[in-house]
Scaffold this active site. Structure first.
Site, PDB file in Angstrom:
ATOM      1  N   ASN A  32       0.872  -1.179   0.000  1.00  0.00           N
ATOM      2  CA  ASN A  32       0.000   0.000   0.000  1.00  0.00           C
ATOM      3  C   ASN A  32       0.904   1.223   0.000  1.00  0.00           C
ATOM      4  OD1 ASN A  32      -1.833   2.036   0.488  1.00  0.00           O
ATOM      5  ND2 ASN A  32      -2.123   1.501   2.647  1.00  0.00           N
ATOM      6  N   LYS A  73       0.108   4.276  -0.084  1.00  0.00           N
ATOM      7  CA  LYS A  73      -0.496   5.447   0.568  1.00  0.00           C
ATOM      8  C   LYS A  73      -0.275   6.681  -0.325  1.00  0.00           C
ATOM      9  CE  LYS A  73       0.625   3.361   4.976  1.00  0.00           C
ATOM     10  NZ  LYS A  73       0.158   3.367   6.343  1.00  0.00           N
ATOM     11  N   HIS A 108      -9.504   0.871   4.858  1.00  0.00           N
ATOM     12  CA  HIS A 108      -8.194   0.996   5.516  1.00  0.00           C
ATOM     13  C   HIS A 108      -8.360   1.874   6.763  1.00  0.00           C
ATOM     14  CE1 HIS A 108      -4.064   2.260   6.258  1.00  0.00           C
ATOM     15  NE2 HIS A 108      -3.710   1.149   5.627  1.00  0.00           N
ATOM     16  N   GLU A 116      -6.734   4.247   7.920  1.00  0.00           N
ATOM     17  CA  GLU A 116      -6.593   5.699   7.696  1.00  0.00           C
ATOM     18  C   GLU A 116      -7.872   6.274   7.085  1.00  0.00           C
ATOM     19  OE1 GLU A 116      -2.851   5.342   5.624  1.00  0.00           O
ATOM     20  OE2 GLU A 116      -1.971   4.674   7.524  1.00  0.00           O
ATOM     21  N   GLU A 168      -5.517  -5.572  10.259  1.00  0.00           N
ATOM     22  CA  GLU A 168      -4.509  -4.547  10.503  1.00  0.00           C
ATOM     23  C   GLU A 168      -4.809  -3.848  11.832  1.00  0.00           C
ATOM     24  OE1 GLU A 168      -2.439  -3.285   6.667  1.00  0.00           O
ATOM     25  OE2 GLU A 168      -4.187  -1.995   6.877  1.00  0.00           O
ATOM     26  N   GLY A 201       2.193   1.685  10.817  1.00  0.00           N
ATOM     27  CA  GLY A 201       3.102   2.825  10.729  1.00  0.00           C
ATOM     28  C   GLY A 201       3.804   3.147  12.033  1.00  0.00           C
ATOM     29  N   SER A 234       3.273  -2.708  10.260  1.00  0.00           N
ATOM     30  CA  SER A 234       4.722  -2.714  10.514  1.00  0.00           C
ATOM     31  C   SER A 234       5.405  -4.016  10.092  1.00  0.00           C
ATOM     32  CB  SER A 234       5.018  -2.391  11.982  1.00  0.00           C
ATOM     33  OG  SER A 234       4.588  -1.069  12.280  1.00  0.00           O
TER      34      SER A 234
HETATM   35  C1  PEP Z   1      -0.781  -0.179   5.777  1.00  0.00           C
HETATM   36  O1  PEP Z   1      -0.687   0.930   5.268  1.00  0.00           O
HETATM   37  O2  PEP Z   1      -1.743  -0.895   5.499  1.00  0.00           O
HETATM   38  C2  PEP Z   1       0.266  -0.623   6.710  1.00  0.00           C
HETATM   39  C3  PEP Z   1       0.137  -1.805   7.250  1.00  0.00           C
HETATM   40  O3  PEP Z   1       1.285   0.243   6.955  1.00  0.00           O
HETATM   41  P1  PEP Z   1       2.706  -0.131   7.666  1.00  0.00           P
HETATM   42  O4  PEP Z   1       3.210  -1.388   7.013  1.00  0.00           O
HETATM   43  O5  PEP Z   1       3.581   1.062   7.367  1.00  0.00           O
HETATM   44  O6  PEP Z   1       2.440  -0.318   9.118  1.00  0.00           O
END
Ligand code: PEP
Length: 252
Positions: free
Chosen positions: A10, A12, A96, A98, A168, A174, A214
């Site tokens: 992803n 972003k 997601h 976010e 997630e 993040g 992460s």
């Molecule tokens: C994501 O954006 O779905 C995500 C898991 O980000 P990160 O790997 O940076 O934690």
């Protein structure tokens, strides 16, 4: 049972156009066989069409990171499922964290988007996961139940083969605080149980459930060896070939 396995990135709201092109070229050069895996990248909308064309001769397919649920109309700033499909995407990321927490998307919005995606032959990857305080208050299961059931409301059994779920935990996205393989596995089993209640054991055993939060080259192996983790959704570490290639190429 052998399930679909999906390794997804992803991006972003990162990358200039040229950086995006270079990244795709680097990724396609570094992944030459599928090993039974599917590889997807969720691209910023302005680059979706070009990057989808660039991916055509590679093992990667593309997806959009968000869309509205209407086909067209006076919805300034939004993109429609028709547009996403027209740009060559195979997947659409829906719900997601976010989107849920910064842009206040509800479970009802998520459900409308899942239905719109299926109508337009896009494969929905539905994101679910609890906040840190919800985990600390032992509410993880309730949150997953609300989000999974909300997303799948009125979705036919026959459409379930097109759907994947990404677990997630919001506290892991993040932040550098990856869930332990055991915590992720427990949540994935809960998600399968919720789906079993809705659609029965064949579908709950076959639906791909990805982990995200992460994921890095140094923690992928531990996560991937768990029975109920069928791939990963990667944010930060999907932005550089040196990080994403060791993840998608992790040994079986
Ligand atoms: C994501 O954006 O779905 C995500 C898991 O980000 P990160 O790997 O940076 O934690």
């Amino acid at each position: 049972m052998k399930r679909r396995e999906i390794f997804a990135g992803n991006w972003k709201m990162y990358k200039t156009y040229q950086d995006a092109v270079d990244l795709v070229k680097g990724l396609s050069a570094g992944v030459k066989k599928t090993d039974g895996r599917e590889y997807a990248i969720f691209i910023p909308a302005p680059y979706l069409r070009d990057i989808s064309s660039l991916c055509a001769d590679t093992l990667f397919v593309t997806g959009a990171q968000n869309m509205y649920f209407e086909n067209q109309g006076a919805f300034t700033g939004e993109i429609s499922p028709l547009m996403v499909r027209d740009c060559g995407a195979a997947f659409i990321l829906i719900g997601h964290s976010e989107r849920r927490h910064i842009f206040h998307e509800t479970d009802e919005d998520v459900n409308k988007k899942v239905r719109a995606a299926l109508t337009h032959r896009l494969q929905p990857m539905i994101c679910v996961g609890e906040l840190l305080n919800e985990r600390e208050n032992n509410e993880t299961l309730q949150v997953l139940e609300r989000q999974v059931k909300g997303a799948l409301l009125n979705i036919e059994k026959s459409d379930m083969a097109k759907i994947s779920i990404a677990y997630e935990p919001v506290w892991a996205i993040g932040t550098g605080k990856v869930a332990t393989p055991e915590i992720a596995e427990e949540a994935h089993i809960s998600i399968r149980n919720i789906i079993k209640g809705l659609y029965g054991s064949d579908i709950s055993e076959s639906i791909p459930v990805l982990y995200g939060g992460s994921v890095k080259p140094d923690n992928i192996a531990g996560l991937y060896k768990m029975n109920n983790i069928d791939g990963v959704l990667v944010g930060g570490a999907s932005l550089e070939t040196k990080d994403f290639l060791p993840i998608v190429n992790v040994k079986n």
